[in-house]
Design a protein around this motif. Structure first.
Motif, PDB file in Angstrom:
ATOM      1  N   GLY A   1      39.491  58.048  86.948  1.00 14.59           N
ATOM      2  CA  GLY A   1      40.536  56.995  86.343  1.00 14.59           C
ATOM      3  C   GLY A   1      41.608  57.049  87.433  1.00 14.59           C
ATOM      4  O   GLY A   1      42.131  56.007  86.156  1.00 14.59           O
ATOM      5  N   PHE A   2      42.174  57.361  88.291  1.00 14.16           N
ATOM      6  CA  PHE A   2      43.099  56.982  87.854  1.00 14.16           C
ATOM      7  C   PHE A   2      43.154  55.717  89.345  1.00 14.16           C
ATOM      8  O   PHE A   2      41.756  55.428  90.448  1.00 14.16           O
ATOM      9  CB  PHE A   2      43.594  57.826  89.557  1.00 14.16           C
ATOM     10  CG  PHE A   2      44.087  59.194  88.415  1.00 14.16           C
ATOM     11  CD1 PHE A   2      45.177  59.418  88.288  1.00 14.16           C
ATOM     12  CD2 PHE A   2      42.699  60.637  88.471  1.00 14.16           C
ATOM     13  CE1 PHE A   2      45.567  61.011  87.949  1.00 14.16           C
ATOM     14  CE2 PHE A   2      43.446  61.527  88.070  1.00 14.16           C
ATOM     15  CZ  PHE A   2      44.607  62.247  87.583  1.00 14.16           C
ATOM     16  N   ARG A   3      44.497  54.889  88.617  1.00 14.07           N
ATOM     17  CA  ARG A   3      44.165  53.151  89.376  1.00 14.07           C
ATOM     18  C   ARG A   3      44.860  53.080  90.209  1.00 14.07           C
ATOM     19  O   ARG A   3      45.241  51.897  90.732  1.00 14.07           O
ATOM     20  CB  ARG A   3      43.576  51.933  88.160  1.00 14.07           C
ATOM     21  CG  ARG A   3      42.432  52.629  87.376  1.00 14.07           C
ATOM     22  CD  ARG A   3      42.595  51.184  85.957  1.00 14.07           C
ATOM     23  NE  ARG A   3      41.175  50.485  86.941  1.00 14.07           N
ATOM     24  CZ  ARG A   3      41.401  49.259  85.855  1.00 14.07           C
ATOM     25  NH1 ARG A   3      42.122  49.234  84.561  1.00 14.07           N
ATOM     26  NH2 ARG A   3      41.411  48.062  85.792  1.00 14.07           N
ATOM     27  N   SER A   4      45.932  53.653  89.718  1.00 13.61           N
ATOM     28  CA  SER A   4      47.400  53.772  91.160  1.00 13.61           C
ATOM     29  C   SER A   4      47.865  54.524  91.142  1.00 13.61           C
ATOM     30  O   SER A   4      48.253  55.368  89.894  1.00 13.61           O
ATOM     31  CB  SER A   4      48.231  52.618  90.370  1.00 13.61           C
ATOM     32  OG  SER A   4      49.192  52.421  90.873  1.00 13.61           O
ATOM     33  N   ILE A   5      47.774  55.048  92.238  1.00 12.41           N
ATOM     34  CA  ILE A   5      48.177  56.600  92.701  1.00 12.41           C
ATOM     35  C   ILE A   5      48.927  56.598  93.502  1.00 12.41           C
ATOM     36  O   ILE A   5      49.942  56.066  94.084  1.00 12.41           O
ATOM     37  CB  ILE A   5      47.052  57.082  93.211  1.00 12.41           C
ATOM     38  CG1 ILE A   5      45.711  57.179  92.765  1.00 12.41           C
ATOM     39  CG2 ILE A   5      46.740  58.709  93.348  1.00 12.41           C
ATOM     40  CD1 ILE A   5      44.585  57.637  93.859  1.00 12.41           C
TER      41      ILE A   5
ATOM     42  N   PRO B   1      53.283  64.728  89.771  1.00  9.56           N
ATOM     43  CA  PRO B   1      53.498  64.703  88.620  1.00  9.56           C
ATOM     44  C   PRO B   1      54.001  63.495  87.180  1.00  9.56           C
ATOM     45  O   PRO B   1      54.214  62.981  85.951  1.00  9.56           O
ATOM     46  CB  PRO B   1      55.010  65.205  89.020  1.00  9.56           C
ATOM     47  CG  PRO B   1      55.668  65.888  90.008  1.00  9.56           C
ATOM     48  CD  PRO B   1      54.431  65.151  91.193  1.00  9.56           C
ATOM     49  N   CYS B   2      53.434  62.064  88.569  1.00  6.09           N
ATOM     50  CA  CYS B   2      54.709  61.075  87.948  1.00  6.09           C
ATOM     51  C   CYS B   2      53.607  59.437  87.266  1.00  6.09           C
ATOM     52  O   CYS B   2      53.045  59.248  87.176  1.00  6.09           O
ATOM     53  CB  CYS B   2      55.806  60.115  88.054  1.00  6.09           C
ATOM     54  SG  CYS B   2      56.809  61.317  88.348  1.00  6.09           S
ATOM     55  N   THR B   3      51.396  61.033  87.927  1.00  2.75           N
ATOM     56  CA  THR B   3      50.567  59.708  87.736  1.00  2.75           C
ATOM     57  C   THR B   3      49.668  60.582  86.357  1.00  2.75           C
ATOM     58  O   THR B   3      48.951  61.542  86.340  1.00  2.75           O
ATOM     59  CB  THR B   3      49.804  59.751  89.355  1.00  2.75           C
ATOM     60  OG1 THR B   3      51.069  58.805  90.171  1.00  2.75           O
ATOM     61  CG2 THR B   3      49.648  58.253  89.194  1.00  2.75           C
ATOM     62  N   ARG B   4      49.425  59.244  86.255  1.00  2.00           N
ATOM     63  CA  ARG B   4      47.510  60.214  85.119  1.00  2.00           C
ATOM     64  C   ARG B   4      45.895  59.129  85.096  1.00  2.00           C
ATOM     65  O   ARG B   4      46.624  57.696  85.328  1.00  2.00           O
ATOM     66  CB  ARG B   4      48.238  60.513  83.081  1.00  2.00           C
ATOM     67  CG  ARG B   4      48.946  58.876  82.888  1.00  2.00           C
ATOM     68  CD  ARG B   4      48.828  59.182  81.440  1.00  2.00           C
ATOM     69  NE  ARG B   4      49.409  57.505  81.132  1.00  2.00           N
ATOM     70  CZ  ARG B   4      48.264  56.666  80.910  1.00  2.00           C
ATOM     71  NH1 ARG B   4      47.257  56.214  80.984  1.00  2.00           N
ATOM     72  NH2 ARG B   4      48.834  55.066  80.373  1.00  2.00           N
ATOM     73  N   ALA B   5      45.153  59.035  84.722  1.00  2.00           N
ATOM     74  CA  ALA B   5      43.920  58.319  85.136  1.00  2.00           C
ATOM     75  C   ALA B   5      44.392  57.675  83.861  1.00  2.00           C
ATOM     76  O   ALA B   5      45.140  57.740  82.538  1.00  2.00           O
ATOM     77  CB  ALA B   5      43.256  59.294  84.031  1.00  2.00           C
TER      78      ALA B   5
ATOM     79  N   GLU C   1      46.358  48.081  85.343  1.00  2.00           N
ATOM     80  CA  GLU C   1      46.701  49.082  86.239  1.00  2.00           C
ATOM     81  C   GLU C   1      47.557  49.527  87.465  1.00  2.00           C
ATOM     82  O   GLU C   1      47.001  51.451  87.585  1.00  2.00           O
ATOM     83  CB  GLU C   1      46.395  48.096  88.493  1.00  2.00           C
ATOM     84  CG  GLU C   1      45.904  48.998  89.391  1.00  2.00           C
ATOM     85  CD  GLU C   1      45.520  47.507  90.528  1.00  2.00           C
ATOM     86  OE1 GLU C   1      44.769  46.666  90.155  1.00  2.00           O
ATOM     87  OE2 GLU C   1      45.741  48.382  91.612  1.00  2.00           O
ATOM     88  N   ARG C   2      48.851  49.814  86.809  1.00  2.00           N
ATOM     89  CA  ARG C   2      49.900  50.097  86.994  1.00  2.00           C
ATOM     90  C   ARG C   2      50.287  51.017  85.959  1.00  2.00           C
ATOM     91  O   ARG C   2      51.621  51.806  85.053  1.00  2.00           O
ATOM     92  CB  ARG C   2      51.123  50.496  87.630  1.00  2.00           C
ATOM     93  CG  ARG C   2      50.468  49.030  88.912  1.00  2.00           C
ATOM     94  CD  ARG C   2      51.695  48.863  89.067  1.00  2.00           C
ATOM     95  NE  ARG C   2      52.733  49.462  89.784  1.00  2.00           N
ATOM     96  CZ  ARG C   2      53.393  50.185  90.163  1.00  2.00           C
ATOM     97  NH1 ARG C   2      52.419  50.772  91.592  1.00  2.00           N
ATOM     98  NH2 ARG C   2      54.562  50.599  90.664  1.00  2.00           N
ATOM     99  N   ALA C   3      48.951  51.105  84.763  1.00  2.00           N
ATOM    100  CA  ALA C   3      50.126  52.162  83.129  1.00  2.00           C
ATOM    101  C   ALA C   3      49.872  53.242  83.578  1.00  2.00           C
ATOM    102  O   ALA C   3      50.358  54.440  82.393  1.00  2.00           O
ATOM    103  CB  ALA C   3      48.671  51.222  82.310  1.00  2.00           C
ATOM    104  N   GLY C   4      49.124  53.850  84.323  1.00  2.00           N
ATOM    105  CA  GLY C   4      49.905  55.345  84.199  1.00  2.00           C
ATOM    106  C   GLY C   4      50.249  56.383  85.110  1.00  2.00           C
ATOM    107  O   GLY C   4      50.548  57.043  85.303  1.00  2.00           O
ATOM    108  N   ARG C   5      51.644  54.831  85.185  1.00  2.00           N
ATOM    109  CA  ARG C   5      52.311  55.868  86.104  1.00  2.00           C
ATOM    110  C   ARG C   5      53.686  55.973  84.982  1.00  2.00           C
ATOM    111  O   ARG C   5      54.253  55.236  84.079  1.00  2.00           O
ATOM    112  CB  ARG C   5      53.337  54.960  87.371  1.00  2.00           C
ATOM    113  CG  ARG C   5      51.921  54.087  88.038  1.00  2.00           C
ATOM    114  CD  ARG C   5      51.483  55.166  89.351  1.00  2.00           C
ATOM    115  NE  ARG C   5      52.752  56.118  89.710  1.00  2.00           N
ATOM    116  CZ  ARG C   5      52.758  54.653  91.575  1.00  2.00           C
ATOM    117  NH1 ARG C   5      51.399  53.870  91.705  1.00  2.00           N
ATOM    118  NH2 ARG C   5      53.577  55.234  92.449  1.00  2.00           N
TER     119      ARG C   5
END
Ligand code: SF4
Length: 244
Positions: free
Chosen positions: A202-206, A210-214, A221-225
């Motif tokens: 579920g991680f699309r931009s890694i 500490p600052c990245t989620r699925a 694509e970058r919503a998890g940052r």
């Protein structure tokens, strides 16, 4: 004025018009022919960066490649770097921050990313990149227009005033600007390029741990940052301001 090798704005416009329908490898070949080792691919091993490396290596273009290790990456990303070096038979230059995590905690307090992520990104990402860019004429990236709202308007070639005091310019080259996420992943699978196993969780931009989620399927694509902050960019692609 830009140094001789770096095109001026009029030439950038002409080149962009000509390159719009071009395959990414054509831009890579042009960059190597024009700048040699003063052009380099910067990657954090997202799928787009892997495509660029594959295209460069397959075309026999020995473009240097660098990455930034913030000391806060997922172990999967660090392992992927080793796999990629082996897969492509290349050595990837690792840029590191001047401050260790301990020094940063001493100077700025613990877990700076929870309080001042912009400062943390500047220290751990932007400053190491700036140092490397000072030695380059062209920086090749995996940016794509479909990655997020902030990237919709990018061009294949963008001229930046890197250092106004010394009138130093840098040309940012985005060979995959017009590619979609589906094209990128289709290419990665077709060529069996190793990729980050977190992509399948579920991680699309890694980025940093500490600052990245699925993210969910409908999110950017970058919503998890940097969840919980207004922040959408680490600064690597914004610290030079708007291109000229
Ligand atoms: S992404 Fe987070 S941990 Fe990484 S440098 Fe930026 S603020 Fe710090």
């Amino acid at each position: 004025m830009p140094a001789d090798l770096i095109p001026d704005l009029a030439e950038v416009r002409r080149l962009n018009a000509g390159f719009e329908p071009a395959a990414p490898v054509e831009l890579l070949a042009w960059a190597y022919a024009r700048f040699g080792h003063r052009a380099a691919i910067g990657t954090s091993f997202q799928a787009s960066g892997l495509v660029l490396l594959h295209q460069a290596v397959s075309a026999g273009l020995p473009l240097p490649c660098f990455t930034i290790d913030t000391d806060l990456l997922f172990p999967e990303t660090v392992e992927l770097r080793r796999q990629v070096e082996k897969f492509f038979g290349i050595e990837i230059e690792v840029l590191r921050p001047e401050l260790s995590l301990e020094q940063q905690a001493n100077d700025f307090g613990p877990e700076l990313w929870k309080r001042q992520p912009d400062t943390c990104c500047t220290l751990r990402k932007v400053l190491p990149l700036q140092k490397r860019l000072a030695t380059l004429d062209a920086w090749i990236t995996g940016l794509r227009r479909d990655q997020s709202g902030t990237r919709h308007g990018i061009d294949r070639l963008e001229l930046y005033r890197f250092d106004p005091l010394r009138d130093k310019f840098v040309l940012k080259i985005n060979p995959l600007a017009g590619w979609s996420r589906e094209q990128v992943w289709g290419y990665v699978h077709e060529h069996q390029i190793p990729y980050n196993p977190l992509n399948e969780r579920g991680f699309r931009s890694i980025g940093c741990q500490p600052c990245t989620r699925a993210v969910g399927g409908q999110e950017d694509e970058r919503a998890g940052r940097w969840t919980g902050f207004e922040k959408t960019e680490c600064g690597l692609h914004t610290f030079m301001g708007t291109h000229v």
